[in-house]
Write an enzyme that holds these catalytic residues in place. Structure first.
Site, PDB file in Angstrom:
ATOM      1  N   THR A  72       1.591   3.641   1.551  1.00  0.00           N
ATOM      2  CA  THR A  72       1.791   4.467   2.784  1.00  0.00           C
ATOM      3  C   THR A  72       3.032   3.424   3.525  1.00  0.00           C
ATOM      4  O   THR A  72       3.593   3.827   4.561  1.00  0.00           O
ATOM      5  CB  THR A  72       0.943   4.572   3.930  1.00  0.00           C
ATOM      6  OG1 THR A  72       0.303   3.488   4.331  1.00  0.00           O
ATOM      7  CG2 THR A  72      -0.003   5.655   3.364  1.00  0.00           C
ATOM      8  N   LYS A  73       3.183   2.342   2.911  1.00  0.00           N
ATOM      9  CA  LYS A  73       4.089   1.241   3.614  1.00  0.00           C
ATOM     10  C   LYS A  73       5.656   1.707   3.251  1.00  0.00           C
ATOM     11  O   LYS A  73       5.746   2.482   2.553  1.00  0.00           O
ATOM     12  CB  LYS A  73       3.787  -0.114   3.185  1.00  0.00           C
ATOM     13  CG  LYS A  73       2.374  -0.593   3.503  1.00  0.00           C
ATOM     14  CD  LYS A  73       2.301  -0.576   5.031  1.00  0.00           C
ATOM     15  CE  LYS A  73       1.191  -1.516   5.571  1.00  0.00           C
ATOM     16  NZ  LYS A  73      -0.276  -1.099   4.998  1.00  0.00           N
ATOM     17  N   ASN A  74       6.495   1.153   4.152  1.00  0.00           N
ATOM     18  CA  ASN A  74       7.938   1.445   3.869  1.00  0.00           C
ATOM     19  C   ASN A  74       8.381   1.286   2.552  1.00  0.00           C
ATOM     20  O   ASN A  74       9.330   1.985   1.963  1.00  0.00           O
ATOM     21  CB  ASN A  74       8.641   0.412   4.786  1.00  0.00           C
ATOM     22  CG  ASN A  74       8.544   0.783   6.503  1.00  0.00           C
ATOM     23  OD1 ASN A  74       7.403   1.342   6.668  1.00  0.00           O
ATOM     24  ND2 ASN A  74       9.601   0.378   7.126  1.00  0.00           N
ATOM     25  N   LEU A  75       7.750   0.199   1.934  1.00  0.00           N
ATOM     26  CA  LEU A  75       8.054  -0.175   0.517  1.00  0.00           C
ATOM     27  C   LEU A  75       6.738  -0.190  -0.269  1.00  0.00           C
ATOM     28  O   LEU A  75       5.881  -1.079  -0.138  1.00  0.00           O
ATOM     29  CB  LEU A  75       8.567  -1.486   0.117  1.00  0.00           C
ATOM     30  CG  LEU A  75       8.805  -1.866  -1.543  1.00  0.00           C
ATOM     31  CD1 LEU A  75       9.590  -0.724  -1.879  1.00  0.00           C
ATOM     32  CD2 LEU A  75       9.423  -3.248  -1.482  1.00  0.00           C
ATOM     33  N   PHE A  84       0.843  -1.194   0.043  1.00  0.00           N
ATOM     34  CA  PHE A  84      -0.173   0.009   0.004  1.00  0.00           C
ATOM     35  C   PHE A  84       0.768   1.332  -0.024  1.00  0.00           C
ATOM     36  O   PHE A  84       2.037   1.200   0.610  1.00  0.00           O
ATOM     37  CB  PHE A  84      -0.846  -0.114   1.184  1.00  0.00           C
ATOM     38  CG  PHE A  84      -1.851   1.077   1.259  1.00  0.00           C
ATOM     39  CD1 PHE A  84      -3.122   1.003   0.475  1.00  0.00           C
ATOM     40  CD2 PHE A  84      -1.809   2.075   1.936  1.00  0.00           C
ATOM     41  CE1 PHE A  84      -4.170   1.839   0.515  1.00  0.00           C
ATOM     42  CE2 PHE A  84      -2.843   2.920   2.207  1.00  0.00           C
ATOM     43  CZ  PHE A  84      -3.899   3.006   1.459  1.00  0.00           C
TER      44      PHE A  84
END
Length: 369
Positions: free
Chosen positions: A185-188, A183
């Site tokens: 907003t995730k770190n990746l 998603f």
């Protein structure tokens, strides 16, 4: 000063030409479904997770559902997990026709409390889903010991924890599968929905590949009831550009977290409970989450000062209306209930500046003064 919870614009501008070139490759190839970009990302994420197999799917929610289905979870089975997590964890259990069984969390890590799992096991228990919340892995040794003793499937919900470790092992090296969300907003993060499952089990990997394409193998021959959940080729092309930066971004998050903690302890002492990285773990700080009194009032005050925050999660799953039939009530899981009242996440992204952090902490200090 305006401090966003997350700002992806600067990150995009730093790799804009690479992203556009990668997307152009996809469009020139006219291979839009399960093409070379997906294969490359699967191979790279599998290697990164120290496992042999990775299966790209449409999103992190489907990743959990497909893991459970491939692991043999059927209607009427029970699956143990935490009530202090995003809805998708328990939602995937229910979509399998199985029953979510909740146990409380540890107050320090916000992760499932292993000492409470065994008491929740019945003859219907089929699996455990530990959630590696906010970027720190759960206590996997104890969880796997319990799972092995009772012959249970373990699906690591690592949506927020790609790159995290427990005792030197990464997400996916403990459970039968681990699930990632990409998603935005995730770190990746992708530029839309995307997800992946990693596993050490060749049979489970093959089942997951079949399930994600309507349960067909070969095409038009359906042996299981699957559905359409493929990682999009264009999202994979974007993620392939971003993936080499993941470790650097995670280290920047860790540095920001350390600085937040130092500032908050110096200026507010015990008024704020800062997150703790357990000594046997590597925390990737998807979120920097503190515990405070008067949480809602603080959040409103920070909003007025231009500081964005998020509350994950204000209503634990055991008291969500959709799960009312399970019979849980407020107070059944007191640590989760308390976390839902006290936890608040501060702005956290690799490009966060020292000036922005200083302002956030100054505003928190001003509120409590």
């Amino acid at each position: 000063m305006k401090v966003p919870m997350l700002d992806l614009s600067e990150q995009y501008m730093s790799m804009r030409e690479e992203v556009l070139a990668s997307l152009d490759e996809v469009m020139k190839s006219s291979r839009f479904i399960l093409g070379d970009h997906v294969k490359k990302l699967e191979a790279d994420v599998a290697e990164y997770s120290n496992v042999p197999y990775a299966v790209g799917v449409a999103n992190g929610s489907d990743a959990i559902h497909i893991s459970l289905q491939a692991g043999g979870v059927k209607p009427g089975d029970e699956v143990i997990t935490t009530p202090f997590t995003f809805f998708a964890t328990a939602g995937a259990i229910a979509r399998c026709g199985a029953v979510p069984v909740f146990v409380d969390i540890e107050p320090v890590t916000f992760n499932i409390d292993p000492t409470k799992i065994e008491a929740a096991i019945t003859e219907k228990t089929k699996a455990i889903i530990p959630v590696h919340l906010y970027g720190q892995m759960a206590e996997m040794d104890s969880i796997m010991e319990i799972a092995d003793k009772h012959n249970l499937l373990v699906v690591e919900d690592a949506a927020q924890a790609i790159g995290a470790t427990f005792k030197g092992k990464k997400t996916g090296e403990y459970g039968h599968t681990a699930t990632y969300s990409f998603f935005p907003t995730k770190n990746l993060g992708a530029y839309g929905d995307a997800g992946m499952i990693v596993t050490r089990d060749a049979d489970i990997a093959e089942q997951m590949r079949v399930i994600r394409v309507h349960g067909s193998k070969p095409k038009y021959y359906h042996h299981v009831l699957g559905y359409n959940s493929r990682l999009d080729e264009m999202q994979a092309a974007i993620l392939n550009v971003k993936f080499p930066h993941l470790n650097d971004w995670s280290e920047k998050r860790r540095a920001h977290a350390q600085r937040y903690t130092e500032l908050l302890k110096e200026r507010l002492g015990t008024a704020v409970v800062t997150p703790i990285e357990e000594s046997d773990r590597h925390h990737v700080f998807h979120q920097y989450t503190i515990r405070v009194a008067k949480r809602d009032e603080l959040q409103q005050f920070l909003k007025e000062q231009g500081v964005a925050t998020m509350v994950y999660y204000p209503k634990p799953l055991h008291v969500q209306p959709v799960f009312a039939e399970l019979g849980y009530k407020q107070g059944d899981f007191p640590v989760s209930d308390q976390a839902a009242e006290e936890a608040i996440s501060l702005p956290m992204f690799p490009e966060l500046t020292a000036e922005q952090q200083d302002y956030v902490v100054e505003c928190i200090e001003k509120f409590y003064q």
